[in-house]
Design an enzyme around this catalytic site. Structure first.
Site, PDB file in Angstrom:
ATOM      1  CD  GLU A   1      -2.657   1.518   2.455  1.00 15.37           C
ATOM      2  OE1 GLU A   1      -2.725   0.666   3.302  1.00 15.37           O
ATOM      3  OE2 GLU A   1      -3.077   2.540   2.541  1.00 15.37           O
TER       4      GLU A   1
ATOM      5  CG  ASP B   1       7.659  13.673  17.303  1.00 13.31           C
ATOM      6  OD1 ASP B   1       7.201  13.771  16.157  1.00 13.31           O
ATOM      7  OD2 ASP B   1       8.167  14.830  17.833  1.00 13.31           O
TER       8      ASP B   1
ATOM      9  CG  ASP C   1       7.770   8.459  14.757  1.00 17.23           C
ATOM     10  OD1 ASP C   1       8.767   9.220  14.980  1.00 17.23           O
ATOM     11  OD2 ASP C   1       6.686   9.045  14.791  1.00 17.23           O
TER      12      ASP C   1
END
Lengths: 415, 482
Positions: A45, A112, A110
């Site tokens: 995808e 951050d 991830d």
């Protein structure tokens, strides 16, 4: 050349970037693991965010060229990469709902900067500077070695997220095949900082043996060894986290001995540096607990503090599910215009987010260089500062492709 | 003479060629002999009783020991399975019934993702209970029979990693044996950091071996169910079995009360502007905290919105009112930002977008165990996720208007320290509703403890309604007209 001004990329800039600079071929090789398109690419995808913030999901492509063509047609502000499904995502509407499930996906992480807002003193929110990057540097070193040594994964790609964080993509076959449950376990294994903003002590990872806390598990002990130095450089010297009252109050909340806390509360003022305060704390502990044997709970508290201030703060939700979408490398961050370039974890400390090329800068470099001769995507890139970054991805992809080739040869020999 | 013959019989039993040599089974071979339609159905139904009971135990948050007791008694009633040492002729029959029942239910529950998930969970629990119940010897034999993928760690390797192994398993002694398996076969041990990891291998101490067995059972069953699902269409032609199977899967669904799943029909809906008042009077601490945070920051992070939003939905806030409520609360945002970033999510949680699932509100169990709050999150359970000092301050500031005093704090904090978060919450309910004649130990009626935030709010609102209607609520929860 640091460009201080923030230029929001216009649709025209974006289109030129996709046409002339974006490394579609390298991305294809990295996702596909070989030259001929396989399910890893065709059943993958890709989702696009258009200029008007419309979000298009379940796109998929058969070749890198088709991928490029569609991207140029849609001219999105950014696009994201999802999992490999049991069927082509573009056929989603035509297959039975049960027959469309995610099966493979890079293991992603991830980190951050916003998760460090309670600690960092230089910036907050979306801002980031070279000084904050120290936190990311420490996090990368810890995670990189933990994943390589403990889980044995080899194909790690670190990518700057374009503004205030960093992504990690792990493409080892075994990592790609992990189920959601296994991903959750792995992430929880690596997560040390826990508890909401109303919880002071966010590190509680020690096994409890006979009612008292024991030594750190081996994985975290190893991380701690890597974090002692960054704690000194970053927390005590650079960020000076305990100079201001709210900073050292927070620190004292983590000391389990109220007598020491009272003493230090009287002594400390805003003009005493973090370094001195940390030394005060250590002296105080040594004075109150002269024998090593009784000092264990305090030593544990000190170790936990180092972890709480420097251990990687992972955004766990991103890693837990195969069908979480993550921005593709080399996309342009829509707010800063910076390219999401790969980063060499060995040179993480030299990396300066403010020196990452922006889309505007790259196209100016292209204009300044000799006028284009062939119009080939490849040759254009050679003439800009994007070149070393693409080479990095290319090298990474070659590593993955050689594994596939080796496996194939090995399988051929077995008969 | 007599003695020797008895001994002979025992020998025979132990070494006899039973068709099913082990009491425990990984169910890797389906039964191949002929069976009657009636047996096909009864085997399955009997097993279904046991599995439904396990499911409802989970739904009621029963502790594992209690679940074990209940399951064992259900098993004796419906699917008895004697130990290897027991001298009964029926062992082979029992095992055959066990295996047949299992395989029939596989057929019934392989059709949807949801059914498969529930079936795997219940079956794995049943297996776990039986395994824990088995004798040392039975376990050993069983472990030898299944081809589990583990290698024993030799002495030289053990001494090489001695410090790490010691730190990972602090209460192990030097004689402890270790097995090396791929970490993916023991994710639960990895998650709790109870094993040493190196290059993707987990070093599992022998007493945690059961973990590997359970995981293996679960993975094999999951895979097998998917295979069954693929093969199922070919069986649809058999008109005799189809209705039986359909009936079975419905029985499983109906056996489970879906409490607090969807909106309660309390009659009048709740309007957006009423939420603030309700929050102060009736909400449990977790929701009260989210509400206060929302009012202060005009924002909540994702899991906070989810936890609070679903709670409000089940409380009776319609989608229109919910949108109005959240729009008003997010006052720092423009209409455009709100519509783009938050509206979809809110509609999604009402089942109006995406996969259109009607999500139930989160139970205490889910709030306590899932989606642990990160460094700047405000969701979760305050009793668990606040530091003790902040919890006490928050308790006083939220509930002192309703009669909670400083003198109550030590008792509550003791419960918190004992990790009895439900009990602490229930106690706060009792204290704050003392004026409505709720006494200590009453809980939310008949001594029931709180297991769901909506239960707290509904009980509190019901008390108020009852008082308003001139109805007196007796301590045992019965409603008596005055």
């Amino acid at each position: 050349m640091p460009s201080a001004e923030i230029e929001t990329p216009t649709p025209e800039l974006m289109l030129a970037f996709y046409r002339r600079l974006y490394p579609f071929k390298s991305i294809f090789k990295w996702l596909n693991h070989e030259h001929t398109p396989s399910r890893l690419f065709t059943h993958r995808e890709i989702s696009f965010t258009l200029q008007n913030d419309v979000y298009l999901r379940y796109h998929s492509f058969t070749t890198a060229d088709e991928f490029k063509k569609q991207t140029c047609t849609l001219n999105p502000t950014r696009f994201e990469i999802g999992p490999v499904y049991t069927a082509r995502p573009r056929d989603k509407k035509t297959v039975r709902p049960g027959a469309f499930t995610p099966v493979q996906r890079e293991l992603v992480f991830d980190i951050d900067m916003t998760d460090y807002d309670g600690i960092r003193t230089c910036c907050s929110g979306a801002d980031i500077c070279k000084r904050c990057w120290g936190f990311i540097g420490a996090a990368v070193r810890v995670l990189d070695s933990a994943i390589r040594q403990q889980f044995g994964y080899k194909h790690l790609l670190w990518v700057y997220s374009g503004r205030r964080g960093i992504h990690l993509w792990i493409s080892d076959r075994e990592a790609m095949a992990l189920t959601d449950d296994q991903r959750r376990s792995l992430v929880n294994f690596l997560t040390v900082i826990q508890g909401g903003k109303e919880m002071h002590k966010k590190v509680n990872v020690r096994p409890i043996i006979k009612g008292s806390s024991a030594d750190l598990p081996p994985s975290i002990r190893q991380a701690l060894d890597q974090l002692v130095q960054p704690f000194e450089d970053l927390i005590l010297l650079d960020q000076d986290c305990f100079r201001r009252e709210e900073g050292w109050k927070e620190l004292l909340q983590l000391i389990p001995d109220s007598k020491i806390v009272e003493k230090l509360e009287r002594k400390w003022t805003d003009d005493r540096s973090s370094d001195d305060k940390w030394a005060d704390l250590k002296d105080e502990i040594k004075a109150s607990y002269p024998s090593k044997a009784t000092r264990a709970p305090m030593t544990h508290a000190i170790e936990d503090i180092v972890l709480q201030y420097t251990y990687p703060r992972i955004d766990a939700e991103v890693s837990k599910h195969r069908n979480h979408l993550l921005k593709a490398p080399f996309c342009v961050h829509p707010k800063t215009g910076r390219i999401c370039v790969p980063i060499d974890p060995e040179a993480i400390d030299e990396f300066d987010p403010e020196l990452v090329p922006t889309v505007g800068q790259l196209l100016r470099e292209l204009d300044a260089a000799a006028p284009e001769t062939t119009g080939e995507e490849h040759s254009d890139r050679e003439r800009t500062s994007l070149k070393p970054y693409v080479e990095m991805l290319e090298k990474h992809a070659l590593g993955l492709m050689s594994v596939v080739r080796r496996d194939r040869i090995a399988n051929d020999m077995t008969w | 003479m007599q003695k020797s013959s008895r001994r002979q019989e025992e020998e025979v039993q132990v070494h006899s060629d039973l068709k099913y040599s082990h009491r425990l089974s990984l169910y890797d071979r389906p039964p191949t002999e002929d069976i009657t339609l009636e047996e096909f159905e009864t085997c399955a139904i009997d097993r279904l009783y046991v599995l439904s009971e396990i499911e409802s135990c989970y739904a009621r948050n029963r502790p594992f020991d209690e679940l074990k007791k209940i399951t064992k008694s259900q098993c004796e009633k419906h699917v008895p399975l004697d130990h290897n040492s027991a001298i009964t002729k029926a062992r082979d029959d029992q095992r055959r019934k066990d295996i047949t029942g299992h395989f029939v239910l596989r057929l019934a529950f392989c059709r949807s993702e949801e059914l498969r998930r529930r079936f795997v969970k219940a079956e794995t629990t049943l297996f776990r209970i039986r395994y824990l119940d088995a004798s040392e010897r039975e376990r050993r034999d069983f472990c030898k029979s299944g081809d589990f993928d583990w290698t024993q760690v030799d002495e030289s390797e053990k001494s090489m990693y001695a410090p790490q192994l010691k730190a990972a398993v602090p209460d192990a002694d030097a004689k402890e044996q270790y097995f090396k398996v791929k970490w993916t076969s023991v994710p639960d041990l990895v998650e709790k950091r109870r094993v040493f990891l190196k290059d993707g291998w987990a070093y599992v101490p022998s007493r945690e071996q059961s973990s590997i067995v359970f995981q293996e059972f679960q993975t094999r069953l999951e895979k097998a169910l998917q295979m069954t699902a693929k093969a199922l269409p070919r069986m649809d032609e058999d008109t005799r079995l189809e209705p039986i199977l359909a009936n079975l899967s419905q029985g499983f669904i109906a056996g489970m009360g879906s409490e607090w799943g969807t909106s309660e029909n309390t009659g009048e809906g709740i309007r957006a502007e009423m939420v603030d008042e309700l929050a102060h009077k009736h909400f449990p601490m977790c929701m009260r905290n989210l509400h206060d945070n929302l009012k202060r920051d005009h924002h909540l992070k994702h899991f906070g919105r989810l936890q609070y939003g679903l709670f409000l939905k089940v409380l009776g806030l319609s989608i229109e009112e919910a949108l109005a409520f959240w729009r008003r609360s997010f006052s720092g945002y423009t209409d455009d930002q709100f519509n783009k970033q938050y509206k979809y999510n809110i509609r999604h949680s009402y089942g109006l977008e995406g996969r259109r699932a009607n999500y139930p509100a989160k139970s205490c169990q889910q709030i306590l165990m899932n989606d642990q709050p990160g460094a700047s999150d405000s969701h979760g359970c305050p009793y668990r996720h606040f530091s003790p000092n902040n919890l006490q301050t928050a308790l006083l500031s939220m509930y002192s208007p309703q009669g909670l005093t400083e003198a109550d704090l030590p008792e509550i904090m003791n419960m918190v320290r004992a990790e009895a978060y439900h009990v602490a919450c229930t106690r706060v309910y009792e204290i704050t509703h003392a004026t409505q004649n709720v006494r200590k130990g009453d809980g939310i009626g008949s001594g029931e403890t709180i297991t769901h935030p909506n239960q707290y709010a509904r009980a509190s609102m019901a008390l108020e309604h009852a008082a308003a209607d001139g109805v007196k609520v007796e301590a045992d929860g019965d409603i008596v007209m005055s």
